[in-house]
Every structure is written in C-alpha cells, then in structure tokens.
Motif scaffolding. Structure first.
Motif, PDB file in Angstrom:
ATOM      1  N   GLY A  22       0.832  -1.190   0.000  1.00  0.00           N
ATOM      2  CA  GLY A  22       0.000   0.000   0.000  1.00  0.00           C
ATOM      3  C   GLY A  22       0.870   1.244   0.000  1.00  0.00           C
ATOM      4  O   GLY A  22       2.092   1.171  -0.007  1.00  0.00           O
ATOM      5  N   THR A  23       0.249   2.393   0.039  1.00  0.00           N
ATOM      6  CA  THR A  23       1.011   3.620  -0.069  1.00  0.00           C
ATOM      7  C   THR A  23       1.114   4.384   1.243  1.00  0.00           C
ATOM      8  O   THR A  23       1.788   5.389   1.294  1.00  0.00           O
ATOM      9  CB  THR A  23       0.383   4.546  -1.110  1.00  0.00           C
ATOM     10  N   GLY A  24       0.422   3.963   2.277  1.00  0.00           N
ATOM     11  CA  GLY A  24       0.448   4.684   3.539  1.00  0.00           C
ATOM     12  C   GLY A  24      -0.557   5.817   3.567  1.00  0.00           C
ATOM     13  O   GLY A  24      -1.099   6.158   4.606  1.00  0.00           O
ATOM     14  N   ARG A  53       3.252  13.493  -0.688  1.00  0.00           N
ATOM     15  CA  ARG A  53       4.611  13.082  -0.289  1.00  0.00           C
ATOM     16  C   ARG A  53       5.025  11.912  -1.174  1.00  0.00           C
ATOM     17  O   ARG A  53       4.391  10.856  -1.148  1.00  0.00           O
ATOM     18  CB  ARG A  53       4.597  12.667   1.176  1.00  0.00           C
ATOM     19  N   PRO A  54       6.080  12.050  -1.980  1.00  0.00           N
ATOM     20  CA  PRO A  54       6.476  10.958  -2.874  1.00  0.00           C
ATOM     21  C   PRO A  54       7.034   9.759  -2.111  1.00  0.00           C
ATOM     22  O   PRO A  54       7.677   9.927  -1.072  1.00  0.00           O
ATOM     23  CB  PRO A  54       7.544  11.586  -3.764  1.00  0.00           C
ATOM     24  N   LEU A  55       6.763   8.553  -2.620  1.00  0.00           N
ATOM     25  CA  LEU A  55       7.332   7.348  -2.011  1.00  0.00           C
ATOM     26  C   LEU A  55       8.817   7.230  -2.320  1.00  0.00           C
ATOM     27  O   LEU A  55       9.593   6.739  -1.506  1.00  0.00           O
ATOM     28  CB  LEU A  55       6.602   6.096  -2.514  1.00  0.00           C
ATOM     29  N   VAL A  56       9.205   7.655  -3.493  1.00  0.00           N
ATOM     30  CA  VAL A  56      10.622   7.616  -3.870  1.00  0.00           C
ATOM     31  C   VAL A  56      11.092   9.061  -3.992  1.00  0.00           C
ATOM     32  O   VAL A  56      10.643   9.800  -4.861  1.00  0.00           O
ATOM     33  CB  VAL A  56      10.826   6.868  -5.204  1.00  0.00           C
ATOM     34  N   ASP A 109       5.708   7.585   6.786  1.00  0.00           N
ATOM     35  CA  ASP A 109       5.551   9.040   6.863  1.00  0.00           C
ATOM     36  C   ASP A 109       4.178   9.456   6.359  1.00  0.00           C
ATOM     37  O   ASP A 109       3.530  10.328   6.943  1.00  0.00           O
ATOM     38  CB  ASP A 109       6.622   9.744   6.011  1.00  0.00           C
ATOM     39  N   ARG A 110       3.730   8.837   5.276  1.00  0.00           N
ATOM     40  CA  ARG A 110       2.420   9.174   4.725  1.00  0.00           C
ATOM     41  C   ARG A 110       1.296   8.845   5.704  1.00  0.00           C
ATOM     42  O   ARG A 110       0.367   9.630   5.873  1.00  0.00           O
ATOM     43  CB  ARG A 110       2.183   8.425   3.412  1.00  0.00           C
ATOM     44  N   ALA A 111       1.382   7.674   6.339  1.00  0.00           N
ATOM     45  CA  ALA A 111       0.356   7.309   7.320  1.00  0.00           C
ATOM     46  C   ALA A 111       0.382   8.289   8.494  1.00  0.00           C
ATOM     47  O   ALA A 111      -0.680   8.677   9.012  1.00  0.00           O
ATOM     48  CB  ALA A 111       0.574   5.880   7.814  1.00  0.00           C
TER      49      ALA A 111
END
Length: 118
Positions: A22-24, A53-56, A109-111
């Motif tokens: 998932g992406t958070g 907020r980018p994952l990479v 961080d996203r979560a």
C-alpha cells in the motif's frame, strides 16, 4: 552461480512485498462508533495531503546507495565468489534492500501525515 540464484529469488519477492504494502496515504484511523460524514470528508482531504509526499525521493535514493555500498563491501568480503561477482551481487541486493527500506519509511511518513492531519 549462487549469487545469481539469490538475486533471481530476491527481486520478485521484494516486488511482491512492495506491491502489497500500500502507499500509507490510504491509512484509516480507528474510531469509536460509525464515522460521520465530516470524518469521511476530513479523512479524504488528509489522504490527499499525504499522497503529495512521494514514495521515492532523495532520501530513498540515498538509502539505496548506502545499501549498495554496504552490499559491495559485503560481496568483496565473500571468499566463495570472485571479486567482481561478489561486488555486483552485493550492490544489487544491498541497493534493493536499502531502497525498499527507504520506501517503507516514506510509506510510514504518509500514514503519519494522515494521523496528524486528523
């Protein structure tokens, strides 16, 4: 030969884990009772903020480079493989592990953004 097998076995497993992670930004906090309409609206807005907020990012790339560097050192120390094979296998495995760890941190961080936004 052993390194080729480890790389071949490790990359699909890492891809599968990261695809299922998932992406958070889709995190939904636990609530007491049924969520209200305003909760749903706020949650959607906070998830949109988190998706910005980018994952990479630069930190993820840095984590991959550090992992690759450590992997090269570990591969060079392996006496069972040639210097080049050990260094290449170590770089690939270390880079993948470091990059995956960095992406997992961005997911967390996203979560956290969703939680703090609520």
């Amino acid at each position: 030969m052993a390194y080729r097998l480890s790389i071949a076995a490790m990359l699909p497993a890492m891809a599968l884990v990261s695809a299922c992670a998932g992406t958070g930004a889709d995190y939904v906090p636990i609530t007491d009772g049924a969520p209200s309409m305003s909760f749903q609206s706020d949650l959607s807005a906070c998830q949109m903020v988190a998706k910005q907020r980018p994952l990479v990012d630069g930190q993820t790339r840095e984590d991959a480079l550090i992992g690759a560097g450590l992997g090269v050192l570990a591969g060079l120390a392996d006496e069972e493989a040639s210097t080049l094979e050990g260094a290449l296998a170590g770089a690939v495995i270390g880079g993948a592990a470091g990059g995956s760890a960095g992406a997992l941190e961005r997911r967390e961080d996203r979560a956290e953004i969703v939680v703090e936004c609520m």
